[in-house]
Design a protein around this motif. Structure first.
Motif, PDB file in Angstrom:
ATOM      1  N   GLY A 303       7.199  24.200 -62.381  1.00 17.03           N
ATOM      2  CA  GLY A 303       7.698  23.051 -61.622  1.00 17.03           C
ATOM      3  C   GLY A 303       6.953  21.763 -61.921  1.00 17.03           C
ATOM      4  O   GLY A 303       7.490  20.677 -61.734  1.00 17.03           O
ATOM      5  N   GLY A 304       5.722  21.871 -62.371  1.00 18.74           N
ATOM      6  CA  GLY A 304       4.913  20.670 -62.554  1.00 18.74           C
ATOM      7  C   GLY A 304       3.896  20.586 -61.442  1.00 18.74           C
ATOM      8  O   GLY A 304       4.215  20.829 -60.283  1.00 18.74           O
ATOM      9  N   MET A 305       2.667  20.205 -61.822  1.00 16.23           N
ATOM     10  CA  MET A 305       1.587  20.220 -60.845  1.00 16.23           C
ATOM     11  C   MET A 305       1.711  19.057 -59.862  1.00 16.23           C
ATOM     12  O   MET A 305       2.005  17.939 -60.244  1.00 16.23           O
ATOM     13  CB  MET A 305       0.242  20.086 -61.547  1.00 16.23           C
ATOM     14  CG  MET A 305       0.172  20.735 -62.891  1.00 16.23           C
ATOM     15  SD  MET A 305      -0.226  22.450 -62.752  1.00 16.23           S
ATOM     16  CE  MET A 305      -0.054  22.982 -64.446  1.00 16.23           C
ATOM     17  N   GLY A 314      10.478  25.372 -59.083  1.00 17.30           N
ATOM     18  CA  GLY A 314       9.734  26.441 -59.754  1.00 17.30           C
ATOM     19  C   GLY A 314       9.868  27.757 -59.009  1.00 17.30           C
ATOM     20  O   GLY A 314      10.085  28.809 -59.617  1.00 17.30           O
ATOM     21  N   SER A 315       9.750  27.709 -57.677  1.00 20.19           N
ATOM     22  CA  SER A 315       9.883  28.924 -56.876  1.00 20.19           C
ATOM     23  C   SER A 315      11.265  29.529 -57.051  1.00 20.19           C
ATOM     24  O   SER A 315      11.415  30.745 -57.222  1.00 20.19           O
ATOM     25  CB  SER A 315       9.673  28.624 -55.396  1.00 20.19           C
ATOM     26  OG  SER A 315       8.429  28.046 -55.187  1.00 20.19           O
ATOM     27  N   LEU A 316      12.302  28.669 -57.006  1.00 20.24           N
ATOM     28  CA  LEU A 316      13.663  29.171 -57.140  1.00 20.24           C
ATOM     29  C   LEU A 316      13.874  29.838 -58.502  1.00 20.24           C
ATOM     30  O   LEU A 316      14.377  30.964 -58.582  1.00 20.24           O
ATOM     31  CB  LEU A 316      14.664  28.031 -56.976  1.00 20.24           C
ATOM     32  CG  LEU A 316      15.021  27.680 -55.532  1.00 20.24           C
ATOM     33  CD1 LEU A 316      15.931  26.471 -55.497  1.00 20.24           C
ATOM     34  CD2 LEU A 316      15.711  28.880 -54.874  1.00 20.24           C
ATOM     35  N   LEU A 317      13.456  29.141 -59.574  1.00 14.66           N
ATOM     36  CA  LEU A 317      13.664  29.696 -60.913  1.00 14.66           C
ATOM     37  C   LEU A 317      12.924  31.020 -61.074  1.00 14.66           C
ATOM     38  O   LEU A 317      13.471  32.010 -61.566  1.00 14.66           O
ATOM     39  CB  LEU A 317      13.177  28.696 -61.971  1.00 14.66           C
ATOM     40  CG  LEU A 317      14.128  27.549 -62.293  1.00 14.66           C
ATOM     41  CD1 LEU A 317      13.470  26.589 -63.267  1.00 14.66           C
ATOM     42  CD2 LEU A 317      15.410  28.099 -62.891  1.00 14.66           C
ATOM     43  N   TYR A 318      11.665  31.016 -60.629  1.00 15.57           N
ATOM     44  CA  TYR A 318      10.859  32.231 -60.786  1.00 15.57           C
ATOM     45  C   TYR A 318      11.409  33.349 -59.907  1.00 15.57           C
ATOM     46  O   TYR A 318      11.577  34.484 -60.359  1.00 15.57           O
ATOM     47  CB  TYR A 318       9.402  31.907 -60.448  1.00 15.57           C
ATOM     48  CG  TYR A 318       8.440  33.060 -60.535  1.00 15.57           C
ATOM     49  CD1 TYR A 318       8.611  34.068 -61.478  1.00 15.57           C
ATOM     50  CD2 TYR A 318       7.339  33.133 -59.693  1.00 15.57           C
ATOM     51  CE1 TYR A 318       7.722  35.119 -61.555  1.00 15.57           C
ATOM     52  CE2 TYR A 318       6.442  34.174 -59.771  1.00 15.57           C
ATOM     53  CZ  TYR A 318       6.644  35.167 -60.697  1.00 15.57           C
ATOM     54  OH  TYR A 318       5.766  36.216 -60.765  1.00 15.57           O
ATOM     55  N   LEU A 351       9.573  28.953 -72.263  1.00 12.80           N
ATOM     56  CA  LEU A 351      10.623  27.957 -72.498  1.00 12.80           C
ATOM     57  C   LEU A 351      10.249  26.624 -71.865  1.00 12.80           C
ATOM     58  O   LEU A 351      10.358  25.571 -72.498  1.00 12.80           O
ATOM     59  CB  LEU A 351      11.952  28.448 -71.904  1.00 12.80           C
ATOM     60  CG  LEU A 351      12.707  29.484 -72.725  1.00 12.80           C
ATOM     61  CD1 LEU A 351      13.999  29.864 -72.026  1.00 12.80           C
ATOM     62  CD2 LEU A 351      12.997  28.941 -74.105  1.00 12.80           C
ATOM     63  N   VAL A 352       9.801  26.689 -70.611  1.00 12.15           N
ATOM     64  CA  VAL A 352       9.451  25.442 -69.929  1.00 12.15           C
ATOM     65  C   VAL A 352       8.312  24.744 -70.673  1.00 12.15           C
ATOM     66  O   VAL A 352       8.350  23.536 -70.918  1.00 12.15           O
ATOM     67  CB  VAL A 352       9.073  25.704 -68.461  1.00 12.15           C
ATOM     68  CG1 VAL A 352       8.502  24.452 -67.832  1.00 12.15           C
ATOM     69  CG2 VAL A 352      10.282  26.168 -67.682  1.00 12.15           C
ATOM     70  N   LEU A 353       7.303  25.524 -71.079  1.00 12.20           N
ATOM     71  CA  LEU A 353       6.156  24.924 -71.754  1.00 12.20           C
ATOM     72  C   LEU A 353       6.548  24.355 -73.109  1.00 12.20           C
ATOM     73  O   LEU A 353       6.008  23.331 -73.539  1.00 12.20           O
ATOM     74  CB  LEU A 353       5.044  25.960 -71.930  1.00 12.20           C
ATOM     75  CG  LEU A 353       4.252  26.273 -70.677  1.00 12.20           C
ATOM     76  CD1 LEU A 353       3.297  27.400 -70.935  1.00 12.20           C
ATOM     77  CD2 LEU A 353       3.511  25.042 -70.210  1.00 12.20           C
ATOM     78  N   ALA A 354       7.494  25.017 -73.787  1.00 15.80           N
ATOM     79  CA  ALA A 354       7.890  24.549 -75.104  1.00 15.80           C
ATOM     80  C   ALA A 354       8.619  23.215 -75.002  1.00 15.80           C
ATOM     81  O   ALA A 354       8.449  22.330 -75.836  1.00 15.80           O
ATOM     82  CB  ALA A 354       8.769  25.591 -75.796  1.00 15.80           C
ATOM     83  N   GLN A 358       4.372  19.566 -69.401  1.00 17.53           N
ATOM     84  CA  GLN A 358       3.834  19.126 -68.109  1.00 17.53           C
ATOM     85  C   GLN A 358       4.607  19.740 -66.944  1.00 17.53           C
ATOM     86  O   GLN A 358       4.353  19.409 -65.793  1.00 17.53           O
ATOM     87  CB  GLN A 358       3.860  17.601 -68.024  1.00 17.53           C
ATOM     88  CG  GLN A 358       5.241  16.979 -67.869  1.00 17.53           C
ATOM     89  CD  GLN A 358       5.919  16.718 -69.202  1.00 17.53           C
ATOM     90  OE1 GLN A 358       5.838  17.534 -70.116  1.00 17.53           O
ATOM     91  NE2 GLN A 358       6.599  15.609 -69.318  1.00 17.53           N
ATOM     92  N   GLY A 359       5.563  20.629 -67.223  1.00 18.48           N
ATOM     93  CA  GLY A 359       6.364  21.213 -66.155  1.00 18.48           C
ATOM     94  C   GLY A 359       7.590  20.367 -65.885  1.00 18.48           C
ATOM     95  O   GLY A 359       7.677  19.214 -66.290  1.00 18.48           O
ATOM     96  N   LEU A 360       8.563  20.956 -65.174  1.00 16.98           N
ATOM     97  CA  LEU A 360       9.855  20.287 -65.027  1.00 16.98           C
ATOM     98  C   LEU A 360       9.725  18.945 -64.304  1.00 16.98           C
ATOM     99  O   LEU A 360      10.362  17.968 -64.662  1.00 16.98           O
ATOM    100  CB  LEU A 360      10.827  21.197 -64.272  1.00 16.98           C
ATOM    101  CG  LEU A 360      11.250  22.457 -65.031  1.00 16.98           C
ATOM    102  CD1 LEU A 360      12.143  23.319 -64.164  1.00 16.98           C
ATOM    103  CD2 LEU A 360      11.960  22.086 -66.316  1.00 16.98           C
ATOM    104  N   PHE A 361       8.902  18.897 -63.250  1.00 16.99           N
ATOM    105  CA  PHE A 361       8.793  17.666 -62.486  1.00 16.99           C
ATOM    106  C   PHE A 361       7.379  17.096 -62.527  1.00 16.99           C
ATOM    107  O   PHE A 361       6.991  16.322 -61.670  1.00 16.99           O
ATOM    108  CB  PHE A 361       9.231  17.888 -61.029  1.00 16.99           C
ATOM    109  CG  PHE A 361      10.684  18.217 -60.910  1.00 16.99           C
ATOM    110  CD1 PHE A 361      11.624  17.206 -60.791  1.00 16.99           C
ATOM    111  CD2 PHE A 361      11.117  19.532 -60.938  1.00 16.99           C
ATOM    112  CE1 PHE A 361      12.969  17.504 -60.702  1.00 16.99           C
ATOM    113  CE2 PHE A 361      12.468  19.840 -60.852  1.00 16.99           C
ATOM    114  CZ  PHE A 361      13.390  18.818 -60.736  1.00 16.99           C
ATOM    115  N   GLY A 362       6.614  17.518 -63.500  1.00 15.27           N
ATOM    116  CA  GLY A 362       5.234  17.056 -63.582  1.00 15.27           C
ATOM    117  C   GLY A 362       5.145  15.745 -64.343  1.00 15.27           C
ATOM    118  O   GLY A 362       6.038  15.358 -65.076  1.00 15.27           O
TER     119      GLY A 362
END
Lengths: 365, 361
Positions: A303-305, A314-318, A351-354, A358-362
């Motif tokens: 989700g991004g820090m 992030g919680s939903l996706l995970y 995938l997110v890191l690639a 910085q995360g989806l909303f970071g």
């Protein structure tokens, strides 16, 4: 020239297209392709329940399992994200705080009900669940305050040193939990009696555990409360300013030390509250500290820090990935493939890191 | 600089240590050689891979335990023969041990390169978090997938060793000397690599990633290659570990094991490679001799409760607070104080990746 640009464009888009196709295939597989398991063998389309169209009820239950698990993830990870976003402290003792929360609530509930090893759910009133949860959140909040004041306030900015300090604390806490709480046995907090039943959901026609729906409600409630706190109060304003630029906020005359301590207390209390909910839904046991540290890490890395929305997404996706990959992988033979479900957590993360390190909303700092 | 008394002292200590290790089977008891020293050498190699990344790449990796375990799991699956292992799970392919050894090491390096490529765009605390996540996911993977391990793990691996390595079960001194040889090679390799153009630009990437990037250096590539190299060292340690303990189980790559390795590296000191073996020795000695000593008794007397782990945690906490550079850092500071009469920040002191305030990237 324009051809060359077009070529570059294709090359740059290729990964996105491939990922899009894979995700599309996964959805297609779940919705249409999967077929219920048969007695004899099976093929790559064979899953436990079959596709969403074939078995709508199982699909809905899996979806709800994912959502309710995501709610628990959010309760825990939002505190982790809050602490990290404001102080850049990776609190490696976070899973330990989760465990203490669960165990404290267990002890308090045992004292209140006076029951023995397991309490029949029917005998627990709402109050006998809420008070242990509040005590646990309070106690762990104080522990958090102690840790922050004694160990983390004087070395602000030395991220790795702080991470190492919290690792040392987590080692001590893990050992102390075994020594002091219920002999280190797995312990369960009992949900209030009224939630211990199945309800039939309107429209969907699915029976589902009320307790898990309560969990979903609690997750949404925590999210709403955090949103109000962060976006509609002055303290929240200061915290959001601190997330963006701590030094500048401090220079504006805000007592930033108090804000940092407060955020750490709230973050720790959220870990404890998550621990109580987790202990009610399953159980808390030594060793789960690592698991919940992992869960929090995965959520905030995706989700991004330091972003509330990021923690929610992030919680939903995970949660959904976790829930669906455990059920909707092919079951060829006796026990094929569903055991590989952990790989999907990794794929999601990779995938997110690639695409967005910085995360989806970071934000990059 | 060769006249530097500190350097001379260190050379002498190093020489004495090497001589002692060479003659150890004659000098000390078999228990010491087999358990303490062999373990020290093996754990030290894994810690050296961590310190290499930390000191020269600025990356604190928590994936080294998992990578060492990967090599162990691959070797265990390929080399063992089914049926004989009794309870042990795994594929038990019964391949040629030499081939299995090569595949285990090469496979681990490839996996390390893959992980490194994903994590290489992050630094500092993000890198630590991402590698920790890899490592924990790895733990759940080997635990869940019963085909390759399951929670009971794979046993009897040390019975299937390549011919040139020899018998590991009965001839424990042989294992000791092999571990010693590998440790010396790893140490020498790291000392050599950091002086090569690659090693120098890696240190440039550590200090000034933005400047290195604008000078035309491929920053993520340097980090990825360094990570692959560290994976190679970790793989060596993993292979030696399964030969030493004969088996491998998910517990060997779990979070406590991961943290133990970090504790070893931090106790030794993250700024210099020597710290790896010093930290390993300190950690193993603490583990062997404090477990039932007056310290654990003290916990009982004070009614604190808890076991050995509380003490290890407290020692670790103390070290991180007092001397974030570990024992080696303490030694360096001692010399710095001797030389400049009380000024601990003597020029030339190695930069600690832990104590230093990180630069904004």
């Amino acid at each position: 020239m324009s051809e060359r640009i077009a070529q570059l464009d294709v090359r740059r888009r290729a990964p996105t297209v491939i990922v899009g196709l894979l995700v599309g295939f996964a959805l297609l597989y779940i919705i249409v392709l999967a077929t219920p398991s048969t007695d004899i063998g099976g093929n790559w389309r064979t899953t436990t329940f079959g596709s969403a169209i074939d078995d709508w009820q199982s699909f809905t239950r899996t979806l709800l399992n994912g959502l309710t698990f995501a709610a628990l993830l959010f309760i825990v990870a939002s505190g982790f994200s809050l602490i990290f976003g404001l102080m850049r402290v990776v609190n490696m003792a976070y899973g330990s705080l989760y465990l203490i929360g669960g165990y404290v609530a267990y002890e308090v509930q045992q004292k209140m009900t006076g029951s023995g090893f397991t309490i029949p759910g029917i005998e627990v009133s709402t109050w006998e669940w809420v008070l242990p949860a509040m005590v646990a959140a309070g106690v762990v909040g104080l522990i958090g305050l102690f840790v922050q004041q004694v160990f983390l306030s004087w070395n602000q900015g030395q991220e790795l040193r702080q991470a190492l300090i919290t690792i040392a604390i987590s080692v001590i806490i893990a050992d102390q939990i075994i020594a002091h709480f219920n002999k280190g046995l797995a312990s369960t907090v009992t949900w209030p009696g009224w939630s211990n039943r199945l309800v039939e959901l309107p429209l969907l026609g699915v029976d589902y555990s009320l307790a898990r729906l309560v969990m979903l409600f609690l997750g949404v409630a925590v999210g709403f409360a955090l949103w109000v706190w962060l976006y509609r109060t002055r303290t929240g304003l200061v915290i959001r300013a601190g997330v963006d630029d701590l030094q500048m906020t401090s220079a504006l005359g805000v007592n930033i030390k108090r804000t940092l301590a407060l955020a750490f207390v709230v973050g720790s209390a959220l870990a404890a509250f998550g621990g109580v909910v987790g202990a009610s839904q399953g159980a808390v046991a030594p060793g789960q500290d690592g698991q919940w540290l992992l869960n929090s890490l995965v959520v905030v890395i995706i989700g991004g820090m330091g972003s509330l929305l990021g923690a929610a997404v992030g919680s939903l996706l995970y949660g959904l990935t976790f829930s669906f990959s455990a059920v909707y992988l092919p079951t060829i033979g006796d026990n094929c493939c569903t055991q590989y479900s952990i790989v999907f957590t990794f794929i999601l993360l990779a995938l997110v890191l690639a695409f967005r390190p910085q995360g989806l909303f970071g934000k990059f700092t | 600089m060769t006249r530097d008394p500190k350097q001379i002292t260190e050379r002498i200590i190093g020489l004495v240590a090497v001589c002692f290790l060479l003659l150890a089977p004659v000098l000390v008891s078999n228990y010491w050689v087999d358990v303490i020293l062999t373990q020290m050498l093996i754990v030290g190699i894994a810690a050296a891979s961590l310190i290499f990344l930390a000191a020269y790449g600025g990356m604190i990796s928590l994936a080294q335990t998992a990578l060492a375990g990967t090599a162990g799991f691959i070797l265990g699956n390929l080399a063992t023969v089914g049926g004989e292992g009794g309870e042990s799970k795994g594929l038990s392919l019964g391949w040629d041990p030499t081939l299995s050894l090569v595949i285990a090491i090469v496979g681990t390096v490839l996996i390390g390169l893959f992980f490194g490529a994903i994590a290489a765009r992050s630094t500092g605390i993000y890198f630590l978090m991402i590698t920790l996540t890899f490592s924990v996911i790895g733990f759940y993977f080997v635990g869940q997938v019963t085909v390759i391990s399951g929670f009971s793990g794979i046993g009897g691996i040390n019975r299937y060793t390549p011919g040139f390595v020899g018998d590991m079960v009965n001839d424990r001194f042989r294992l000791y000397y092999i571990a010693f040889g590998v440790a010396v090679l790893v140490y020498a390799a790291i000392r050599f690599i950091v002086r090569t153009p690659f090693g120098l630009s890696l240190q440039g990437v550590r200090d000034e990633p933005v400047r290195m990037s604008s000078l035309g250096y491929a920053v993520p590539l340097h980090r990825t290659l360094a990570f692959g190299l560290a994976a190679f060292f970790a793989a060596l340690s993993g292979v030696l570990l399964v030969w030493w303990q004969g088996q491998i189980a998910p517990g060997d790559v779990g979070l406590p094991a991961t943290i133990d390795l970090l504790i070893v590296a931090v106790i030794g000191g993250l700024a210099r490679i020597e710290g790896a073996w010093i930290g390993a020795l300190a950690f193993i000695l603490i583990g062997n001799y404090i477990r039932d000593s007056w310290l654990t008794q003290l916990l009982d007397d004070l009614h604190i409760g808890g076991s050995f782990n509380t003490i290890i945690g407290l020692i670790f906490l103390l070290i991180v607070i007092v001397s974030p550079d570990g024992l080696v850092g303490l030694w360096d500071r001692l010399w710095g104080r001797l030389r400049s009469g009380g000024d601990s920040d003597a020029p030339g002191a190695p930069v600690s990746p832990v104590g230093a305030v990180p630069r904004e990237v």
